[in-house]
Write a protein that holds these residues in place. Structure first.
Motif, mmCIF file in Angstrom:
data_model
loop_
_atom_site.group_PDB
_atom_site.id
_atom_site.type_symbol
_atom_site.label_atom_id
_atom_site.label_comp_id
_atom_site.label_asym_id
_atom_site.label_seq_id
_atom_site.Cartn_x
_atom_site.Cartn_y
_atom_site.Cartn_z
ATOM 1 N N LEU A 142 -3.380 7.926 7.671
ATOM 2 C CA LEU A 142 -4.505 8.720 7.458
ATOM 3 C C LEU A 142 -5.796 7.814 6.883
ATOM 4 C CD1 LEU A 142 -2.849 11.964 6.127
ATOM 5 C CD2 LEU A 142 -4.148 11.794 8.344
ATOM 6 N N THR A 143 -5.402 6.962 5.758
ATOM 7 C CA THR A 143 -6.612 6.408 5.193
ATOM 8 C C THR A 143 -6.891 5.215 5.829
ATOM 9 O OG1 THR A 143 -4.875 5.083 3.788
ATOM 10 C CG2 THR A 143 -6.015 7.260 2.910
ATOM 11 N N GLY A 144 -6.027 4.518 6.766
ATOM 12 C CA GLY A 144 -6.330 3.128 7.582
ATOM 13 C C GLY A 144 -6.043 2.250 6.767
ATOM 14 N N ASP A 145 -5.630 2.250 5.669
ATOM 15 C CA ASP A 145 -5.279 1.078 4.721
ATOM 16 C C ASP A 145 -4.191 1.288 3.623
ATOM 17 O OD1 ASP A 145 -5.728 -0.232 1.932
ATOM 18 O OD2 ASP A 145 -7.277 -1.314 3.054
ATOM 19 N N ALA A 146 -3.122 0.423 3.482
ATOM 20 C CA ALA A 146 -1.899 0.908 2.601
ATOM 21 C C ALA A 146 -2.387 0.686 1.339
ATOM 22 C CB ALA A 146 -1.022 -0.242 3.002
ATOM 23 N N ASP A 147 -3.143 0.081 1.036
ATOM 24 C CA ASP A 147 -3.611 -0.036 -0.635
ATOM 25 C C ASP A 147 -4.340 1.217 -0.941
ATOM 26 O OD1 ASP A 147 -2.939 -2.807 -1.162
ATOM 27 O OD2 ASP A 147 -4.692 -3.462 -0.428
ATOM 28 N N LYS A 148 -5.229 1.880 -0.134
ATOM 29 C CA LYS A 148 -5.795 3.279 -0.331
ATOM 30 C C LYS A 148 -4.995 4.180 -0.254
ATOM 31 C CE LYS A 148 -10.206 2.125 1.833
ATOM 32 N NZ LYS A 148 -11.275 2.398 2.944
ATOM 33 N N ALA A 149 -3.921 3.919 0.552
ATOM 34 C CA ALA A 149 -2.781 4.924 0.397
ATOM 35 C C ALA A 149 -2.048 4.870 -0.678
ATOM 36 C CB ALA A 149 -1.983 4.866 1.551
ATOM 37 N N ILE A 150 -1.667 3.817 -1.363
ATOM 38 C CA ILE A 150 -0.962 3.638 -2.672
ATOM 39 C C ILE A 150 -2.035 4.262 -3.936
ATOM 40 C CG2 ILE A 150 -0.296 1.951 -4.275
ATOM 41 C CD1 ILE A 150 0.615 0.243 -1.949
ATOM 42 N N LEU A 151 -3.129 3.903 -3.736
ATOM 43 C CA LEU A 151 -4.264 4.419 -5.164
ATOM 44 C C LEU A 151 -4.136 6.002 -4.789
ATOM 45 C CD1 LEU A 151 -7.027 1.911 -4.618
ATOM 46 C CD2 LEU A 151 -5.468 2.510 -6.684
ATOM 47 N N TRP A 152 -4.012 6.502 -3.593
ATOM 48 C CA TRP A 152 -4.232 8.015 -3.519
ATOM 49 C C TRP A 152 -2.634 8.430 -3.991
ATOM 50 C CZ3 TRP A 152 -0.173 10.526 -0.770
ATOM 51 C CH2 TRP A 152 -0.350 12.010 -0.649
ATOM 52 N N PHE A 153 -1.516 7.789 -3.626
ATOM 53 C CA PHE A 153 -0.293 8.420 -4.040
ATOM 54 C C PHE A 153 -0.169 8.239 -5.728
ATOM 55 C CE2 PHE A 153 4.146 7.395 -5.256
ATOM 56 C CZ PHE A 153 4.752 8.108 -4.480
ATOM 57 N N ARG A 154 -0.602 7.210 -6.289
ATOM 58 C CA ARG A 154 -0.558 7.350 -7.733
ATOM 59 C C ARG A 154 -1.410 8.099 -8.547
ATOM 60 N NH1 ARG A 154 0.045 1.545 -10.076
ATOM 61 N NH2 ARG A 154 0.633 2.973 -11.865
ATOM 62 N N HIS A 155 -2.745 8.341 -7.811
ATOM 63 C CA HIS A 155 -3.929 8.793 -8.662
ATOM 64 C C HIS A 155 -4.812 9.828 -8.293
ATOM 65 C CE1 HIS A 155 -3.527 4.954 -11.124
ATOM 66 N NE2 HIS A 155 -3.648 4.414 -10.118
ATOM 67 N N GLN A 156 -4.543 10.414 -7.082
ATOM 68 C CA GLN A 156 -5.437 11.154 -6.512
ATOM 69 C C GLN A 156 -4.727 12.812 -6.712
ATOM 70 O OE1 GLN A 156 -8.554 11.334 -5.042
ATOM 71 N NE2 GLN A 156 -8.583 13.412 -5.401
ATOM 72 N N PRO A 157 -5.096 13.525 -7.500
ATOM 73 C CA PRO A 157 -4.681 14.877 -7.582
ATOM 74 C C PRO A 157 -4.678 15.512 -6.226
ATOM 75 C CG PRO A 157 -6.324 14.725 -9.258
ATOM 76 C CD PRO A 157 -6.315 13.445 -8.357
ATOM 77 N N ILE A 158 -3.712 16.581 -6.061
ATOM 78 C CA ILE A 158 -3.555 17.248 -4.797
ATOM 79 C C ILE A 158 -3.940 18.751 -5.197
ATOM 80 C CG2 ILE A 158 -2.034 17.960 -2.999
ATOM 81 C CD1 ILE A 158 -0.547 15.409 -3.198
ATOM 82 N N ALA A 159 -4.885 19.154 -4.318
ATOM 83 C CA ALA A 159 -5.349 20.529 -4.705
ATOM 84 C C ALA A 159 -4.164 21.405 -4.440
ATOM 85 C CB ALA A 159 -6.438 20.902 -3.603
ATOM 86 N N GLY A 160 -3.983 22.611 -5.145
ATOM 87 C CA GLY A 160 -3.042 23.517 -5.104
ATOM 88 C C GLY A 160 -1.755 23.208 -5.789
ATOM 89 N N TYR A 161 -1.618 22.249 -6.422
ATOM 90 C CA TYR A 161 -0.547 21.598 -7.231
ATOM 91 C C TYR A 161 -0.914 21.248 -8.727
ATOM 92 C CZ TYR A 161 1.969 21.542 -2.722
ATOM 93 O OH TYR A 161 2.441 22.105 -1.799
ATOM 94 N N ALA A 162 -1.731 22.004 -9.150
ATOM 95 C CA ALA A 162 -2.120 22.132 -10.565
ATOM 96 C C ALA A 162 -2.497 20.559 -11.241
ATOM 97 C CB ALA A 162 -1.024 22.275 -11.631
ATOM 98 N N GLY A 163 -3.187 20.022 -10.131
ATOM 99 C CA GLY A 163 -3.747 18.578 -10.520
ATOM 100 C C GLY A 163 -2.862 17.402 -10.607
ATOM 101 N N LYS A 164 -1.579 17.915 -10.023
ATOM 102 C CA LYS A 164 -0.610 16.808 -9.716
ATOM 103 C C LYS A 164 -0.821 15.688 -8.932
ATOM 104 C CE LYS A 164 2.933 19.269 -12.378
ATOM 105 N NZ LYS A 164 4.255 19.656 -12.423
ATOM 106 N N THR A 165 -0.350 14.533 -9.048
ATOM 107 C CA THR A 165 -0.560 13.675 -7.893
ATOM 108 C C THR A 165 0.672 13.697 -7.024
ATOM 109 O OG1 THR A 165 0.467 11.890 -9.231
ATOM 110 C CG2 THR A 165 -1.804 11.828 -9.329
#
Length: 117
Positions: free
Chosen positions: A68-91
């Motif tokens: 989806l991101t086109g980049d493994a490093d961006k995917a890792i950053l998303w996985f570790r740090h981006q809160p997911i909507a609808g899940y109480a701000g959890k990553t």
């Protein structure tokens, strides 16, 4: 890109917990919590079917996120740090650690299909 990521975390024909830990920049103990196994199991039996089964949800999530991101490093950053909507701000990392890997995969599938939460 994706092949490079999978090569980075693989050792012969299995996912290496040590390499995955380094690539995700997570201490091995945290990866063990994420995979729901004891830390020693990751180091003593990294190629066991049980360890590989526990690591597969993380690999699947990161693979889809990298697509989806086109980049493994961006995917890792998303996985570790981006809160997911609808899940109480959890990553994604926190959700997987809490046993909700399927919810993260569903979220990614919704994003891929154009459904935004």
């Amino acid at each position: 890109m994706l092949n490079a990521f999978l090569t980075d975390i693989s050792d012969r024909d299995f996912v290496s917990p040590l390499r995955m830990s380094a690539r995700l920049r997570l201490p091995l103990g945290e990866l063990a919590r994420l995979a729901h196994v004891h830390r020693n199991t990751l180091t003593r039996h990294p190629d066991s079917p049980a360890v590989q089964k526990c690591l597969q949800p993380v690999v699947r999530i990161l693979t889809v996120a990298a697509e989806l991101t086109g980049d493994a490093d961006k995917a890792i950053l998303w996985f570790r740090h981006q809160p997911i909507a609808g899940y109480a701000g959890k990553t994604a990392l926190q959700l997987v650690e809490g046993g909700h890997a399927l919810a993260v995969l569903k979220h990614l599938e919704d994003l891929r299909d154009g459904n935004y939460a």
